[in-house]
Design a protein around this motif. Structure first.
Motif, PDB file in Angstrom:
ATOM      1  N   CYS A  19      -7.200  -4.634  -5.859  1.00 11.31           N
ATOM      2  CA  CYS A  19      -6.200  -5.677  -5.729  1.00 11.31           C
ATOM      3  C   CYS A  19      -5.063  -5.112  -4.897  1.00 11.31           C
ATOM      4  O   CYS A  19      -4.536  -4.046  -5.202  1.00 11.31           O
ATOM      5  CB  CYS A  19      -5.692  -6.093  -7.101  1.00 11.31           C
ATOM      6  SG  CYS A  19      -4.396  -7.340  -7.048  1.00 11.31           S
ATOM      7  N   LYS A  20      -4.701  -5.839  -3.817  1.00 10.32           N
ATOM      8  CA  LYS A  20      -3.570  -5.370  -3.020  1.00 10.32           C
ATOM      9  C   LYS A  20      -2.834  -6.559  -2.428  1.00 10.32           C
ATOM     10  O   LYS A  20      -3.407  -7.632  -2.226  1.00 10.32           O
ATOM     11  CB  LYS A  20      -4.016  -4.399  -1.931  1.00 10.32           C
ATOM     12  CG  LYS A  20      -4.898  -4.974  -0.867  1.00 10.32           C
ATOM     13  CD  LYS A  20      -5.272  -3.903   0.146  1.00 10.32           C
ATOM     14  CE  LYS A  20      -6.260  -4.465   1.163  1.00 10.32           C
ATOM     15  NZ  LYS A  20      -6.636  -3.481   2.145  1.00 10.32           N
ATOM     16  N   LYS A  21      -1.561  -6.323  -2.180  1.00  5.64           N
ATOM     17  CA  LYS A  21      -0.713  -7.320  -1.536  1.00  5.64           C
ATOM     18  C   LYS A  21      -0.446  -6.820  -0.128  1.00  5.64           C
ATOM     19  O   LYS A  21      -0.093  -5.658   0.079  1.00  5.64           O
ATOM     20  CB  LYS A  21       0.592  -7.470  -2.295  1.00  5.64           C
ATOM     21  CG  LYS A  21       1.546  -8.459  -1.669  1.00  5.64           C
ATOM     22  CD  LYS A  21       2.852  -8.506  -2.462  1.00  5.64           C
ATOM     23  CE  LYS A  21       3.831  -9.457  -1.820  1.00  5.64           C
ATOM     24  NZ  LYS A  21       4.589  -8.865  -0.738  1.00  5.64           N
ATOM     25  N   TYR A  22      -0.632  -7.696   0.833  1.00  5.82           N
ATOM     26  CA  TYR A  22      -0.338  -7.360   2.211  1.00  5.82           C
ATOM     27  C   TYR A  22       0.369  -8.546   2.831  1.00  5.82           C
ATOM     28  O   TYR A  22      -0.179  -9.665   2.842  1.00  5.82           O
ATOM     29  CB  TYR A  22      -1.613  -7.017   2.978  1.00  5.82           C
ATOM     30  CG  TYR A  22      -1.369  -6.638   4.408  1.00  5.82           C
ATOM     31  CD1 TYR A  22      -0.793  -5.411   4.730  1.00  5.82           C
ATOM     32  CD2 TYR A  22      -1.678  -7.505   5.438  1.00  5.82           C
ATOM     33  CE1 TYR A  22      -0.550  -5.050   6.039  1.00  5.82           C
ATOM     34  CE2 TYR A  22      -1.450  -7.161   6.759  1.00  5.82           C
ATOM     35  CZ  TYR A  22      -0.877  -5.931   7.043  1.00  5.82           C
ATOM     36  OH  TYR A  22      -0.633  -5.594   8.348  1.00  5.82           O
ATOM     37  N   ASP A  24       2.048 -11.665   3.167  1.00  6.52           N
ATOM     38  CA  ASP A  24       2.218 -12.826   2.287  1.00  6.52           C
ATOM     39  C   ASP A  24       0.924 -13.249   1.608  1.00  6.52           C
ATOM     40  O   ASP A  24       0.730 -14.413   1.292  1.00  6.52           O
ATOM     41  CB  ASP A  24       2.810 -13.997   3.063  1.00  6.52           C
ATOM     42  CG  ASP A  24       1.915 -14.445   4.212  1.00  6.52           C
ATOM     43  OD1 ASP A  24       0.990 -13.689   4.574  1.00  6.52           O
ATOM     44  OD2 ASP A  24       2.141 -15.555   4.742  1.00  6.52           O
ATOM     45  N   LYS A  25       0.030 -12.282   1.373  1.00 14.56           N
ATOM     46  CA  LYS A  25      -1.260 -12.595   0.742  1.00 14.56           C
ATOM     47  C   LYS A  25      -1.631 -11.556  -0.311  1.00 14.56           C
ATOM     48  O   LYS A  25      -1.235 -10.408  -0.227  1.00 14.56           O
ATOM     49  CB  LYS A  25      -2.375 -12.655   1.791  1.00 14.56           C
ATOM     50  CG  LYS A  25      -2.200 -13.770   2.787  1.00 14.56           C
ATOM     51  CD  LYS A  25      -3.314 -13.795   3.780  1.00 14.56           C
ATOM     52  CE  LYS A  25      -3.056 -14.920   4.782  1.00 14.56           C
ATOM     53  NZ  LYS A  25      -4.055 -14.959   5.828  1.00 14.56           N
ATOM     54  N   ILE A  26      -2.433 -12.002  -1.256  1.00 14.27           N
ATOM     55  CA  ILE A  26      -3.049 -11.117  -2.252  1.00 14.27           C
ATOM     56  C   ILE A  26      -4.532 -11.031  -1.917  1.00 14.27           C
ATOM     57  O   ILE A  26      -5.179 -12.049  -1.661  1.00 14.27           O
ATOM     58  CB  ILE A  26      -2.883 -11.671  -3.682  1.00 14.27           C
ATOM     59  CG1 ILE A  26      -1.418 -11.732  -4.081  1.00 14.27           C
ATOM     60  CG2 ILE A  26      -3.694 -10.862  -4.686  1.00 14.27           C
ATOM     61  CD1 ILE A  26      -0.792 -10.396  -4.382  1.00 14.27           C
ATOM     62  N   GLU A  77      -8.962 -14.029  -1.026  1.00 13.29           N
ATOM     63  CA  GLU A  77      -7.680 -13.956  -0.319  1.00 13.29           C
ATOM     64  C   GLU A  77      -6.862 -15.156  -0.759  1.00 13.29           C
ATOM     65  O   GLU A  77      -7.308 -16.295  -0.637  1.00 13.29           O
ATOM     66  CB  GLU A  77      -7.947 -14.003   1.182  1.00 13.29           C
ATOM     67  CG  GLU A  77      -6.733 -13.879   2.023  1.00 13.29           C
ATOM     68  CD  GLU A  77      -7.066 -13.923   3.502  1.00 13.29           C
ATOM     69  OE1 GLU A  77      -6.343 -14.624   4.230  1.00 13.29           O
ATOM     70  OE2 GLU A  77      -8.053 -13.286   3.930  1.00 13.29           O
ATOM     71  N   LEU A  80       0.577 -16.243  -0.852  1.00 15.88           N
ATOM     72  CA  LEU A  80       1.686 -16.268  -1.827  1.00 15.88           C
ATOM     73  C   LEU A  80       2.649 -17.390  -1.499  1.00 15.88           C
ATOM     74  O   LEU A  80       2.750 -17.853  -0.413  1.00 15.88           O
ATOM     75  CB  LEU A  80       2.433 -14.930  -1.802  1.00 15.88           C
ATOM     76  CG  LEU A  80       1.627 -13.747  -2.291  1.00 15.88           C
ATOM     77  CD1 LEU A  80       2.416 -12.467  -2.132  1.00 15.88           C
ATOM     78  CD2 LEU A  80       1.261 -13.939  -3.756  1.00 15.88           C
TER      79      LEU A  80
END
Length: 80
Positions: A19-22, A24-26, A77, A80
């Motif tokens: 799980c990662k945030k990049y 404006d997306k998870i 994907e 956010l």
């Protein structure tokens, strides 16, 4: 739900969850080393768990890819 599906149905002995945030997306990845399944059966047969996951992701405006052969990989994907 995807992890529980892997535990119950894959027959494998390994599950990787990322799980990662990049920006404006998870991004989520769930990968197992189980027996996999025929992806064509996903819409035709009773894969309720995977279909519920797909519906929830789409309600959030996201995308989901399910790749299955030797094991299964689910890539999600969500904006956010």
């Amino acid at each position: 739900k995807a992890i529980m599906n892997a535990i119950r149905h894959s027959g494998g002995d390994s599950i990787i969850f990322k799980c990662k945030k990049y920006e404006d997306k998870i991004f989520l990845e769930i990968i197992d080393n189980g027996k996999g399944f025929n992806e064509k059966d996903l819409k035709e047969k009773n894969h309720y768990g995977l279909n519920v996951i797909r519906e929830r992701v789409e309600l959030l405006g996201g995308t989901i890819d399910i790749i299955s052969n030797k094991g299964t990989k689910i890539v999600v994907e969500i904006p956010l």
